[in-house]
Design a protein around this motif. Sequence first.
Motif, PDB file in Angstrom:
ATOM      1  N   GLN A  12      48.133   2.358  -9.858  1.00 10.30           N
ATOM      2  CA  GLN A  12      49.039   1.416  -9.261  1.00 10.30           C
ATOM      3  C   GLN A  12      49.100  -0.022  -9.853  1.00 10.30           C
ATOM      4  O   GLN A  12      50.115  -0.516 -10.157  1.00 10.30           O
ATOM      5  CB  GLN A  12      48.278   0.709  -8.062  1.00 10.30           C
ATOM      6  CG  GLN A  12      47.719   1.271  -6.814  1.00 10.30           C
ATOM      7  CD  GLN A  12      47.495   1.187  -5.653  1.00 10.30           C
ATOM      8  OE1 GLN A  12      46.314  -0.070  -5.540  1.00 10.30           O
ATOM      9  NE2 GLN A  12      47.266   1.908  -4.624  1.00 10.30           N
ATOM     10  N   ALA A  13      48.226  -0.507 -11.415  1.00  7.83           N
ATOM     11  CA  ALA A  13      47.841  -1.106 -12.011  1.00  7.83           C
ATOM     12  C   ALA A  13      49.057  -0.884 -13.292  1.00  7.83           C
ATOM     13  O   ALA A  13      49.983  -1.779 -13.745  1.00  7.83           O
ATOM     14  CB  ALA A  13      46.311  -1.331 -12.395  1.00  7.83           C
ATOM     15  N   VAL A  14      49.095   0.510 -13.808  1.00  6.40           N
ATOM     16  CA  VAL A  14      49.364   1.095 -14.756  1.00  6.40           C
ATOM     17  C   VAL A  14      50.993   1.858 -14.549  1.00  6.40           C
ATOM     18  O   VAL A  14      52.732   1.141 -15.255  1.00  6.40           O
ATOM     19  CB  VAL A  14      48.829   2.190 -15.628  1.00  6.40           C
ATOM     20  CG1 VAL A  14      49.712   2.930 -16.469  1.00  6.40           C
ATOM     21  CG2 VAL A  14      47.607   1.600 -15.886  1.00  6.40           C
ATOM     22  N   ILE A  19      58.286   3.102 -17.676  1.00  3.66           N
ATOM     23  CA  ILE A  19      60.135   2.650 -17.903  1.00  3.66           C
ATOM     24  C   ILE A  19      60.874   4.321 -17.091  1.00  3.66           C
ATOM     25  O   ILE A  19      61.053   4.482 -16.872  1.00  3.66           O
ATOM     26  CB  ILE A  19      60.639   2.907 -19.439  1.00  3.66           C
ATOM     27  CG1 ILE A  19      60.242   1.281 -19.462  1.00  3.66           C
ATOM     28  CG2 ILE A  19      62.335   3.564 -18.776  1.00  3.66           C
ATOM     29  CD1 ILE A  19      60.857   0.901 -20.385  1.00  3.66           C
ATOM     30  N   ASP A  20      59.789   5.248 -17.521  1.00  2.33           N
ATOM     31  CA  ASP A  20      60.472   7.004 -17.826  1.00  2.33           C
ATOM     32  C   ASP A  20      60.019   7.278 -16.311  1.00  2.33           C
ATOM     33  O   ASP A  20      58.773   7.049 -15.922  1.00  2.33           O
ATOM     34  CB  ASP A  20      59.709   8.044 -18.726  1.00  2.33           C
ATOM     35  CG  ASP A  20      60.911   7.613 -20.292  1.00  2.33           C
ATOM     36  OD1 ASP A  20      61.809   7.706 -20.796  1.00  2.33           O
ATOM     37  OD2 ASP A  20      59.433   7.603 -20.607  1.00  2.33           O
ATOM     38  N   ARG A  43      57.234  -0.614 -20.179  1.00  7.27           N
ATOM     39  CA  ARG A  43      58.040  -2.304 -19.908  1.00  7.27           C
ATOM     40  C   ARG A  43      56.670  -3.012 -21.071  1.00  7.27           C
ATOM     41  O   ARG A  43      55.390  -2.802 -21.263  1.00  7.27           O
ATOM     42  CB  ARG A  43      57.730  -3.092 -18.814  1.00  7.27           C
ATOM     43  CG  ARG A  43      58.985  -1.830 -17.733  1.00  7.27           C
ATOM     44  CD  ARG A  43      59.238  -3.055 -17.107  1.00  7.27           C
ATOM     45  NE  ARG A  43      60.168  -1.951 -15.551  1.00  7.27           N
ATOM     46  CZ  ARG A  43      60.430  -1.300 -15.469  1.00  7.27           C
ATOM     47  NH1 ARG A  43      59.421   0.550 -14.725  1.00  7.27           N
ATOM     48  NH2 ARG A  43      61.148  -0.747 -15.160  1.00  7.27           N
ATOM     49  N   ASP A  44      57.189  -3.855 -21.700  1.00  7.11           N
ATOM     50  CA  ASP A  44      56.143  -4.793 -22.688  1.00  7.11           C
ATOM     51  C   ASP A  44      55.591  -5.694 -21.379  1.00  7.11           C
ATOM     52  O   ASP A  44      54.320  -6.684 -22.263  1.00  7.11           O
ATOM     53  CB  ASP A  44      57.032  -5.310 -24.113  1.00  7.11           C
ATOM     54  CG  ASP A  44      57.430  -4.677 -24.477  1.00  7.11           C
ATOM     55  OD1 ASP A  44      57.092  -3.697 -24.607  1.00  7.11           O
ATOM     56  OD2 ASP A  44      58.981  -5.123 -25.408  1.00  7.11           O
ATOM     57  N   ALA A 123      55.640 -11.531 -17.791  1.00  7.73           N
ATOM     58  CA  ALA A 123      55.716 -11.603 -19.769  1.00  7.73           C
ATOM     59  C   ALA A 123      54.626 -11.318 -20.667  1.00  7.73           C
ATOM     60  O   ALA A 123      54.514 -11.166 -21.295  1.00  7.73           O
ATOM     61  CB  ALA A 123      56.669 -12.838 -19.739  1.00  7.73           C
ATOM     62  N   THR A 124      53.652 -12.756 -19.335  1.00  8.81           N
ATOM     63  CA  THR A 124      51.622 -12.608 -19.857  1.00  8.81           C
ATOM     64  C   THR A 124      50.757 -12.241 -19.098  1.00  8.81           C
ATOM     65  O   THR A 124      50.711 -12.260 -18.087  1.00  8.81           O
ATOM     66  CB  THR A 124      51.579 -14.403 -20.324  1.00  8.81           C
ATOM     67  OG1 THR A 124      51.766 -15.264 -19.367  1.00  8.81           O
ATOM     68  CG2 THR A 124      52.908 -14.515 -21.441  1.00  8.81           C
ATOM     69  N   LEU A 125      49.737 -11.239 -19.667  1.00 13.80           N
ATOM     70  CA  LEU A 125      48.720 -11.558 -18.925  1.00 13.80           C
ATOM     71  C   LEU A 125      48.762 -12.688 -17.410  1.00 13.80           C
ATOM     72  O   LEU A 125      48.196 -12.697 -16.534  1.00 13.80           O
ATOM     73  CB  LEU A 125      47.517 -10.943 -19.547  1.00 13.80           C
ATOM     74  CG  LEU A 125      46.355 -11.183 -19.155  1.00 13.80           C
ATOM     75  CD1 LEU A 125      46.829  -9.377 -18.036  1.00 13.80           C
ATOM     76  CD2 LEU A 125      44.696 -10.719 -19.941  1.00 13.80           C
TER      77      LEU A 125
END
Length: 157
Positions: A12-14, A19-20, A43-44, A123-125
């Motif tokens: 659930q977190a990862v 993307i794929d 994704r970044d 965009a950031t943690l």
Amino acid sequence: GLRCSLRDMEAQAVLPRLIDDLVPYFEAAIARSLHRLPPLRWRDEASVALALVTQGYPHHYPINAAVEGISEVDEGVLVFHDQTESPYILRYDPARRDRLLGGGSGGLYLTGGHVLTVVALGATLAGARGRALINAERIRFPGRIYRDDVGASEQTP
């Protein structure tokens, strides 16, 4: 051989960062041809997952209590249902093989102590963490608790 585990909380977190499509990779792994596929693309963005549990979990927890506020969660924030149930969920009736059961008064109810997981990207943690915390607060049920320190600092393996 190499083994790995991707259990519910980890997945659930990862996986929201993926993307794929994973299906071709599973098929290639079964066919022992994984080496022919390109590396997975991610994704970044950062991802933070907060498990919402009831006070007393895992030993004691209320059941059949109402869960409210999911409709108030921001668009793009994911809510994974772990131990919830809706009376509108259709179930197969084994006594009457031609019929599905459903109905009820609506709503969402607890069926166990690990109720939901709220997952937010950012965009950031810090941004993902803030978004997850804000949205976790919008969800209400008796004895709701969660760790508010998740994602407070970056950890590298």
